[in-house]
Design an enzyme around this catalytic site. Structure first.
Site, PDB file in Angstrom:
ATOM      1  N   ASP A   1      -5.352  -5.006  10.895  1.00 12.57           N
ATOM      2  CA  ASP A   1      -5.619  -4.285   9.644  1.00 12.57           C
ATOM      3  C   ASP A   1      -5.188  -2.829   9.806  1.00 12.57           C
ATOM      4  O   ASP A   1      -5.907  -1.891   9.440  1.00 12.57           O
ATOM      5  CB  ASP A   1      -7.092  -4.393   9.259  1.00 12.57           C
TER       6      ASP A   1
ATOM      7  N   ASN B   1       0.853  -1.191   0.000  1.00 12.80           N
ATOM      8  CA  ASN B   1       0.000   0.000   0.000  1.00 12.80           C
ATOM      9  C   ASN B   1       0.886   1.236   0.000  1.00 12.80           C
ATOM     10  O   ASN B   1       0.803   2.081   0.885  1.00 12.80           O
ATOM     11  CB  ASN B   1      -0.918  -0.027   1.227  1.00 12.80           C
TER      12      ASN B   1
END
Length: 418
Positions: A307, A97
């Protein structure tokens, strides 16, 4: 580094002789040299004592985001790894990411080099497709050789069924682990929260659980056809739990994870329009939360991930529709999991995952490298900004009462006391 842990209660189920027993643990130069009921500290040894001190093997999180390269304002690798260490994690799986995205071996090498010398080990995922566009497979084999532990287009679902089929077939040649994000974009449309009563009342477009379950059904059919290894990250619905349970009964090589916040909150948390609660997958219903917790307890869901997604204030302090998805969670992971599942199950979950990703599994015994987490499971506190080490502060757990405090971590011949 020479250190003596005094009267530490060991939580390590594989070692039946010391599990849940209080022991002194002597560590010299990063190696556990002695475990006994009582040990006199040798010269030049630091003694660590703490009321209700507990110790386990070091923890792993299977889904963490930082920002570097490209989004250093969100989080750097150095501070991200320091945050992980303070939160009890000696290993993290890093999601792709960043900017540029890691779709080649050079980017994987960058992550490995940038993380050298830290207490916490960084294990990068490479992209499954070039630039996460879902059109062409990335350099999977080269990235695997460079140190990638799996392949994932982070939070991007793969619309091309044939490409997933080819990826699963190809990755079998080098024992590669393919990730597939469970979201059918056509069904999800422009939805941003769970489709249901809450979304209707709030006037927000919803994402039905069908979008997740349809994608999982497709992926499992393809896996049954191709063979290989598939991981489905961050499921969120009761239907998804059932689908994966049935697949495992068939003998398919599939694992899945759930995000910590999807176990703790339901979509009622959205009523204040707090953009920190904007997640992907979204927070679902109370019934979904109940099914997810049951799935963790019976082993259908393999891993619980924080997460962890740091986002700078400009991406969160905006209108709910325009906010980015995600929350941080490393700092609160133990306190929430200990509260939800109890101590032994929480430690089991926090220690799981290394075998799936081909990472060396630490062992708590004499002669082994010290890869340990120190904690006090009964210490309760309310989560505040002062407890956040991340550069970004976008936490949904602020104001929540947590049970359990990390006291320190030991790994790579380094020690950190919190």
């Amino acid at each position: 580094m020479n250190i003596l842990l005094k009267s530490a209660k060991i939580v390590h189920a594989p070692a039946k002789d010391i599990h849940l027993k209080k022991r002194d643990i002597l560590i010299k130069n990063g190696v556990i040299v002695k475990i006994a009921a009582s040990i006199e500290p040798p010269a030049k040894t630091k003694v660590f004592e703490y009321e209700n001190l507990h110790v386990s093997v070091g923890w792993l999180d299977t889904g963490v985001c930082f920002g570097e390269p490209g989004y250093e304002e969100r989080e750097t690798i150095s501070n991200g790894l320091a945050t992980a260490a303070k939160s009890g994690f000696t290993d993290i799986i890093l999601n792709p990411n960043t900017n540029p995205l890691p779709d080649n071996s050079g980017q994987i090498i960058f992550f490995k080099n940038a993380s050298e010398g830290h207490l916490t080990n960084l294990h990068p995922l490479g992209n499954l497709t070039v630039s996460s566009k879902g059109e062409n497979l990335a350099e999977l084999y080269d990235m695997k050789n460079a140190g990638a532990v799996g392949f994932y287009d982070y939070k991007h679902s793969l619309a091309n069924s044939n490409l997933l089929k080819i990826a699963l077939q190809y990755a079998q040649n080098f024992d590669g682990l393919v990730h597939s994000f469970p979201m059918d974009n056509k069904i999800a449309g422009k939805g941003i929260v769970n489709e249901g009563e809450i979304s209707t009342r709030m006037g927000l477009k919803g994402i039905p659980s069908l979008a997740e379950e349809l994608q999982i059904s497709r992926d499992l059919f393809i896996l049954e056809y191709t063979g290989g290894k598939l991981h489905i990250p961050t499921i969120s619905s009761a239907g998804s739990v059932k689908l994966i349970s049935n697949a495992k009964k068939k003998g398919l090589d599939v694992t899945c994870s759930v995000a910590l916040h999807n176990l703790y909150f339901d979509d009622n948390a959205l009523k204040e329009f707090d953009a920190n609660f904007k997640m992907l997958p979204p927070l679902r219903t109370k019934a979904d939360v109940k099914a997810l917790i049951k799935g963790v307890e019976n082993g259908t869901i393999d891993f619980v991930s924080a997460d962890h997604t740091p986002l700078n204030v400009e991406l969160k302090h905006v209108e709910f529709d325009n906010a980015e998805y995600g929350t941080i969670g490393l700092e609160s992971a133990f306190g929430i999991m200990n509260q939800l599942f109890g101590l032994e199950k929480a430690i089991e979950l926090l220690s799981k995952g290394r075998e799936r990703y081909g990472i060396k599994i630490p062992v708590l015994k004499e002669g082994e490298q010290a890869n340990l987490t120190l904690f006090a499971p009964e210490t309760s506190y309310v989560m505040k900004n002062e407890h956040i080490s991340s550069s970004s502060k976008n936490s949904v757990f602020l104001g929540e009462k947590l049970k359990g405090k990390v006291l320190g971590t030991i790994g790579n011949n380094q020690i950190l006391f919190c």
